[in-house]
Motif scaffolding. Sequence first.
Motif, PDB file in Angstrom:
ATOM      1  N   ALA A 142       0.747  -0.961  -0.029  1.00 25.08           N
ATOM      2  CA  ALA A 142      -0.099  -0.087  -0.025  1.00 25.08           C
ATOM      3  C   ALA A 142       0.958   1.186  -0.068  1.00 25.08           C
ATOM      4  N   PHE A 143       2.338   1.132   0.124  1.00 24.48           N
ATOM      5  CA  PHE A 143       3.002   2.200   0.219  1.00 24.48           C
ATOM      6  C   PHE A 143       3.904   2.179  -0.596  1.00 24.48           C
ATOM      7  N   ASP A 144       4.604   3.274  -1.030  1.00 21.88           N
ATOM      8  CA  ASP A 144       5.610   3.497  -2.126  1.00 21.88           C
ATOM      9  C   ASP A 144       6.817   3.189  -1.359  1.00 21.88           C
ATOM     10  N   ALA A 145       7.936   3.106  -2.038  1.00 18.59           N
ATOM     11  CA  ALA A 145       9.412   2.762  -1.488  1.00 18.59           C
ATOM     12  C   ALA A 145       9.510   3.601  -0.335  1.00 18.59           C
ATOM     13  N   GLY A 146       9.778   4.839  -0.534  1.00 17.89           N
ATOM     14  CA  GLY A 146       9.863   5.982   0.451  1.00 17.89           C
ATOM     15  C   GLY A 146       9.480   5.916   1.583  1.00 17.89           C
TER      16      GLY A 146
END
Length: 164
Positions: A142-146
Amino acid sequence: MNIGDGGITVSYEPAPDEVARAFFHGLRRQLAVTYTVVVVFLIGATIFCFAVGQAWVGAALLVSTVAAPLGSAWWLRLRLRKMLAFLCVPTTMRLTADGYECRTDKSTTTMRWSMFSSVVTTGEFWLFFLNGQPAAFLPKGAFDAGQQARIAGFLAAREPAKTR
């Protein structure tokens, strides 16, 4: 590392298979212990019944030894199917330094990080436990890499995470 002053907010809809994997990851340890205890007890009772000449009871217990784990797995899957309609809906997750919130059209769950007794990190989830019981999960997808890096750093600073 901190989640950040503004926190992290994402909108996400968990897929049924993803929720099922998180559910079984969270319960894996408990299920293994429970299955082991039940099977050992049933095998012991089976041996005892055969030893005292109660072959028909021993045979029934032997069948139960095989049926108990299969039946409980079936029951868990049935319960999970009923929960999926509630869990697999558009969800907004907000993570802050204090805790996290999951909001849907029908419910809001807010928990402080201090409530969790442990965090287990897997390849695709962060699993949160209250007194050894699975309580919540965050899907990494659900979250981007950062954002994943910020969350991982924040959780690592709070407690050494266990990896499965």
